[in-house]
Write a protein that holds these residues in place. Structure first.
Motif, PDB file in Angstrom:
ATOM      1  N   VAL A  68       0.855  -1.189   0.000  1.00 52.19           N
ATOM      2  CA  VAL A  68       0.000   0.000   0.000  1.00 52.19           C
ATOM      3  C   VAL A  68       0.896   1.247   0.000  1.00 52.19           C
ATOM      4  O   VAL A  68       1.600   1.522   0.972  1.00 52.19           O
ATOM      5  N   LYS A 107      -0.241   4.382  -1.117  1.00 48.55           N
ATOM      6  CA  LYS A 107      -1.024   5.615  -1.243  1.00 48.55           C
ATOM      7  C   LYS A 107      -0.410   6.697  -0.360  1.00 48.55           C
ATOM      8  O   LYS A 107       0.432   6.400   0.498  1.00 48.55           O
ATOM      9  N   TYR A 133       2.729   6.657   2.454  1.00 48.62           N
ATOM     10  CA  TYR A 133       2.625   7.090   3.857  1.00 48.62           C
ATOM     11  C   TYR A 133       3.746   8.099   4.177  1.00 48.62           C
ATOM     12  O   TYR A 133       4.343   8.067   5.252  1.00 48.62           O
ATOM     13  N   LEU A 171      -7.820   2.034  -4.459  1.00 51.31           N
ATOM     14  CA  LEU A 171      -8.709   1.551  -3.391  1.00 51.31           C
ATOM     15  C   LEU A 171      -9.945   2.422  -3.197  1.00 51.31           C
ATOM     16  O   LEU A 171     -10.970   1.964  -2.712  1.00 51.31           O
ATOM     17  N   LYS A 197     -15.811  -3.850  -4.123  1.00 52.02           N
ATOM     18  CA  LYS A 197     -15.617  -3.613  -2.692  1.00 52.02           C
ATOM     19  C   LYS A 197     -16.895  -3.948  -1.924  1.00 52.02           C
ATOM     20  O   LYS A 197     -17.985  -3.519  -2.306  1.00 52.02           O
ATOM     21  N   ARG A 210     -17.879   2.685   5.015  1.00 51.88           N
ATOM     22  CA  ARG A 210     -17.216   3.736   4.230  1.00 51.88           C
ATOM     23  C   ARG A 210     -17.651   3.630   2.774  1.00 51.88           C
ATOM     24  O   ARG A 210     -18.526   4.366   2.352  1.00 51.88           O
ATOM     25  N   HIS A 234     -12.692  -4.328   3.878  1.00 54.02           N
ATOM     26  CA  HIS A 234     -11.691  -3.693   4.757  1.00 54.02           C
ATOM     27  C   HIS A 234     -12.216  -3.706   6.187  1.00 54.02           C
ATOM     28  O   HIS A 234     -13.387  -3.391   6.425  1.00 54.02           O
ATOM     29  N   ASN A 280      -5.592  -6.146   6.001  1.00 60.09           N
ATOM     30  CA  ASN A 280      -4.627  -5.056   6.101  1.00 60.09           C
ATOM     31  C   ASN A 280      -3.467  -5.582   6.953  1.00 60.09           C
ATOM     32  O   ASN A 280      -3.404  -6.775   7.269  1.00 60.09           O
ATOM     33  N   SER A 281      -2.549  -4.712   7.372  1.00 59.85           N
ATOM     34  CA  SER A 281      -1.375  -5.192   8.137  1.00 59.85           C
ATOM     35  C   SER A 281      -1.794  -5.961   9.379  1.00 59.85           C
ATOM     36  O   SER A 281      -1.285  -7.051   9.648  1.00 59.85           O
ATOM     37  N   ARG A 292      -3.245  -6.631   1.793  1.00 60.75           N
ATOM     38  CA  ARG A 292      -2.903  -5.242   1.498  1.00 60.75           C
ATOM     39  C   ARG A 292      -2.048  -4.751   2.667  1.00 60.75           C
ATOM     40  O   ARG A 292      -2.542  -4.517   3.765  1.00 60.75           O
ATOM     41  N   PHE A 293      -0.763  -4.653   2.406  1.00 60.40           N
ATOM     42  CA  PHE A 293       0.217  -4.450   3.468  1.00 60.40           C
ATOM     43  C   PHE A 293       0.647  -2.979   3.477  1.00 60.40           C
ATOM     44  O   PHE A 293       1.291  -2.511   2.536  1.00 60.40           O
ATOM     45  N   GLY A 294       0.248  -2.264   4.518  1.00 61.72           N
ATOM     46  CA  GLY A 294       0.557  -0.832   4.593  1.00 61.72           C
ATOM     47  C   GLY A 294       1.468  -0.500   5.756  1.00 61.72           C
ATOM     48  O   GLY A 294       2.692  -0.665   5.683  1.00 61.72           O
ATOM     49  N   ILE A 295       0.882  -0.121   6.862  1.00 61.34           N
ATOM     50  CA  ILE A 295       1.644   0.477   7.972  1.00 61.34           C
ATOM     51  C   ILE A 295       2.815  -0.390   8.454  1.00 61.34           C
ATOM     52  O   ILE A 295       3.899   0.130   8.755  1.00 61.34           O
ATOM     53  N   TYR A 326       0.206   6.501  11.914  1.00 57.28           N
ATOM     54  CA  TYR A 326      -0.008   6.659  10.469  1.00 57.28           C
ATOM     55  C   TYR A 326       0.147   8.131  10.052  1.00 57.28           C
ATOM     56  O   TYR A 326       0.615   8.442   8.969  1.00 57.28           O
TER      57      TYR A 326
END
Ligand SMILES: Cc1ncc(COP(=O)(O)O)c(C=O)c1O
Length: 384
Positions: free
Chosen positions: A36, A38, A42, A84, A128, A135, A165, A202-203, A218-221, A353
């Motif tokens: 991720v 976006k 980050y 996303l 989605k 959301r 999500h 997610n993470s 979906r690997f972000g933080i 974040y």
């Protein structure tokens, strides 16, 4: 790319690599990692992080908006990219041209988008499901049926993914998480055709729940070395290494006398003879005024920001004389002292974040690998 001010973000690519590989080792071989990236990855830098993440084993990229996907394509990234967030149907043609997958959750959207996608072009779609985040997303099985039919009957679309999500994957109380997971399973089982990717983690979910039933995360933080929340930090299955640190250098130093004041509003008055140094970072860099009173590191010792943070500069009270050019660390380590992103988040009463996202594009990003600088990104000097 040069930079002409002594304030910089250091991005440890070895740490990014460690975080991705540690995650990858825990996933089954057929599970794809969507990195991720976006929001300027980050705050870490879109293209540099995207490239490195792919080198470290990520298979695809996620952004929030189409513009971010186009930016990555223009920087030469060829991996699959998923937007996303919501996109406009009139931009479907552009997304297809750039081979960027879009998120869809309304049948009408597909109807509208068909008018724009050119002859022979094909747009990849991830549907989605809103299973409890509230959301974006479809909210019942009937909507999924309608969308699935439309995707099947129109060659201008490719049904590439189904996803949801989680709202509380980073909390110890798993009740809503389980409700969401069950609902998502219902959507998955109702499908007539399985898309290429089915993803929900997610993470936090990927690290704590290892979503083996689905085939992408979906690997972000956590990729950036940060815990999804303080609450689950003690339970994370592997060590995360923080990728982002922030540094500057002293540009002025002076001895002040009792009664002397510092910065706008004269909110700080020296009580004794003190060494006050100026550092070239301020709220326009994202080092916001609320950080008055925050500590920084100088020669491995803590020093406090005194007086108001200005737009481009702020002042610190240092324990002893240090010359112009002395390195000051605002986030990161010096000798045995460390100030983490989590520390700054606590001071600002927010989540980790937000901190690297706050540090503005005016601060150059310096990419380090094996203790050497491999790239500097300074958007101010980019030629447009
Ligand atoms: C839809 C979606 N998926 C995945 C992520 C990544 O989450 P995390 O950074 O917690 O891994 C985000 C982040 O906000 C998101 O909005």
């Amino acid at each position: 790319m040069p930079y002409y001010r002594d304030t910089w973000v250091e991005i440890q690519l070895d740490h990014l690599d460690h975080n991705i590989r540690s995650m990858s080792e825990r996933l089954s071989a057929d599970t794809a990692i969507f990195a991720v990236v976006k929001a300027n990855a980050y705050g870490h830098g879109y293209a540099q992080i995207a490239r490195e993440a792919l080198n470290s084993g990520a298979n695809a990229l996620c952004v929030a908006f189409l513009d971010e996907g186009i930016h990555l394509r223009k920087k030469g990234l060829k991996a699959p990219i998923l937007v996303l967030g919501a996109s406009r149907p009139e931009d479907a043609k552009l997304a297809a041209e750039y081979d960027i997958s879009l998120t869809v959750f309304q049948e009408d959207w597909l109807e509208e988008a068909m008018k724009f996608i050119g002859q022979g072009a094909r747009l990849k779609i991830h549907v989605k499901c809103d299973t409890g985040m509230g959301r974006i997303g479809i909210r019942d099985l009937g909507e999924l049926k309608g969308i699935e039919k439309k995707l099947k009957n129109n060659d201008c679309f490719l049904f590439e993914g189904l996803f949801t999500h989680f709202a509380t994957a980073d909390e110890l109380d798993q009740s809503l998480f389980n409700v969401q997971l069950n609902k998502f399973n219902d959507y998955v089982h109702s499908l007539e055709t399985k898309p290429v990717y089915i993803h929900c983690a997610n993470s936090a979910a990927a690290m704590l729940h290892n979503q083996k039933n689905f085939n992408a995360i979906r690997f972000g933080i956590a990729m950036y070395g940060l815990s999804p929340s303080p609450e689950i930090k003690p339970y994370l299955p592997f060590e995360l290494k923080e990728v982002f640190s922030l540094h500057t250098k002293i540009v002025n130093v002076k001895k002040v006398h009792p009664g002397d004041t510092v910065s706008y509003g004269a909110t700080y008055t020296a009580e004794q003879e003190e060494w006050i140094a100026t550092i070239p970072i301020g709220y326009a860099d994202g080092w916001i005024r609320k950080l008055q009173g925050q500590e920084v590191l100088v020669n491995g010792k803590r020093a406090q920001i005194v007086g108001r943070v200005c737009m481009d500069q702020c002042m610190i009270r240092i324990p002893e004389y240090s010359p112009i050019g002395t390195k000051v660390t605002l986030i990161g380590s010096q000798e045995n002292e460390r100030i983490t992103i989590d520390d700054i988040a606590v001071k600002l009463e927010t989540i980790n974040y937000e901190i690297p996202c706050l540090i503005s594009a005016r601060v150059p990003r310096v990419y380090v690998k094996d203790n050497s600088i491999v790239e500097v990104y300074n958007p101010i000097l980019e030629t447009f």
